[in-house]
Design a protein around this motif. Structure first.
Motif, mmCIF file in Angstrom:
data_model
loop_
_atom_site.group_PDB
_atom_site.id
_atom_site.type_symbol
_atom_site.label_atom_id
_atom_site.label_comp_id
_atom_site.label_asym_id
_atom_site.label_seq_id
_atom_site.Cartn_x
_atom_site.Cartn_y
_atom_site.Cartn_z
ATOM 1 N N SER A 239 0.840 -1.186 0.000
ATOM 2 C CA SER A 239 0.000 0.000 0.000
ATOM 3 C C SER A 239 0.881 1.244 0.000
ATOM 4 C CB SER A 239 -0.919 0.028 1.235
ATOM 5 O OG SER A 239 -1.707 -1.131 1.325
ATOM 6 N N ARG A 286 -8.276 -2.595 2.325
ATOM 7 C CA ARG A 286 -7.767 -1.717 3.380
ATOM 8 C C ARG A 286 -8.322 -2.147 4.736
ATOM 9 N NH1 ARG A 286 -8.875 4.601 2.791
ATOM 10 N NH2 ARG A 286 -7.389 4.323 1.082
ATOM 11 N N SER A 291 -5.160 -1.431 7.509
ATOM 12 C CA SER A 291 -4.130 -0.469 7.118
ATOM 13 C C SER A 291 -4.748 0.889 6.829
ATOM 14 C CB SER A 291 -3.386 -0.984 5.882
ATOM 15 O OG SER A 291 -2.529 -0.002 5.360
ATOM 16 N N PRO A 295 -4.383 0.472 -0.840
ATOM 17 C CA PRO A 295 -3.914 -0.791 -1.421
ATOM 18 C C PRO A 295 -3.570 -0.639 -2.904
ATOM 19 C CG PRO A 295 -5.857 -1.166 -0.064
ATOM 20 C CD PRO A 295 -5.717 0.322 -0.224
#
Length: 332
Positions: A239, A286, A291, A295
């Motif tokens: 990412s 994601r 995160s 991505p």
């Protein structure tokens, strides 16, 4: 006074490095890059004639592929005792210009640099099921550092999240089957035996898809009779902090670094991009990874059970990707 510093590799070294850079992975092996050589620099351009509009309308994966080629080139030159200084997205009237490289001579190459350049020759995209990678936690720690050094984030998709990921992949494939433009583009770029671009039938699973997480391709000739029945490959997610062209290029460099490091460790890899081709699926990834980043690409990493094909996918000749000063004339 000492001898003047060497600031440009000779023609043979540059041609060899560009040829190795062309081994980088790209969407459907489209190889969407051009290199322009002058007396002091080597410049990298995206080749917009090779964009796949139905699959990659924004050109994100095209730029990501070019980033992988850029890192491959750096790696190849470092093994030949040349360091590269890169200016990404230099001021240029040509929006396709992604990077300008300048060089200086090194006193030597490290063992790591030599091994990674050798890994370029050995790396293959493995679309069949794989066994789980050994010593994975130690490997992940090293890969995470490489990704961060290139400007990307690396997360691991947990084993317990795999069924949800597989289900999303199947749903995307069902939608794609009804997309005539996508299917036409996919078939044009796959199954060829004589062209130096596209994905050869020998590298495609005989059933069209042997791993649920993978893109669904037209049936090929790659068989997994002795391969693992269930895919136990680990899945990584690369990412970036934001989602602009500089991020795409940097992520491509990170992708190359991860792939070559895995290959150097004896691991097989496969970039997975169809799960990041829509805003909805990227948002899903994601959340799955927990995160804050955007991505860009997934990577399957594992051990390919024998027998294993070492046949390299064809690449375009240098005369089509390396030019002197202007794209109209081949290397002289």
């Amino acid at each position: 006074m000492g001898a003047p510093a060497e600031t440009m590799p000779d023609r043979r070294t540059l041609e060899s490095a560009v040829a190795l850079a062309s081994r980088a992975p790209s969407l459907h092996n489209s190889q969407p890059w051009r290199w322009i050589l002058d007396t002091a620099t080597l410049r990298l351009f995206s080749d917009n004639d090779r964009i796949l509009p139905a699959t990659d309308p924004s050109g994100r994966q095209m730029v990501l592929s070019c980033g992988a080629a850029l890192h491959h080139l750096q790696t190849a030159l470092a093994a030949q005792r040349w360091a590269s200084t890169i200016e990404r997205f230099p001021l240029s009237p040509d929006r396709q210009c992604l990077a300008t490289l300048r060089f200086h001579r090194l006193r030597g190459s490290s063992d790591t640099e030599i091994r990674l350049a050798a890994a370029i020759h050995r790396r293959r995209t493995e679309r069949l099921p794989m066994d789980a990678p050994p010593e994975w936690q130690r490997t992940v720690a090293a890969l995470r550092k490489l990704a961060e050094r290139a400007g990307a984030y690396l997360d691991v998709i947990g084993e317990h999240e795999r069924p949800v990921l597989d289900d999303m992949s199947r749903r995307i494939s069902r939608v794609r089957r009804a997309d005539l433009a996508y299917q036409s583009e996919l078939r044009w770029w796959t199954g060829h035996a004589v062209y130096p671009d596209g994905v050869p039938a020998d590298t495609l699973p005989a059933g069209g898809r042997a791993v649920a997480t993978e893109r669904e391709f037209p049936p090929g000739r790659a068989t997994g009779e002795t391969a693992a029945e269930e895919d136990r490959a680990a899945i990584l997610l690369l990412s970036t902090a934001t989602d602009g062209r500089p991020d795409w290029l940097r992520c491509g460099e990170a992708l190359s670094a991860v792939l070559l490091a895995c290959t150097d460790r004896g691991l097989a890899t496969c970039p997975v991009t169809h799960l990041t081709e829509s805003a909805a699926s990227r948002g899903f990834l994601r959340g799955l990874a927990g995160s804050d980043g955007v991505p860009q690409v997934l990577i399957r990493v594992g051990v390919r059970p024998p027998p294993r094909s070492d046949t390299a996918t064809p690449r375009r000749p240098l005369s089509e990707i390396l030019f002197r000063e202007h794209p109209g004339a081949g290397v002289g």
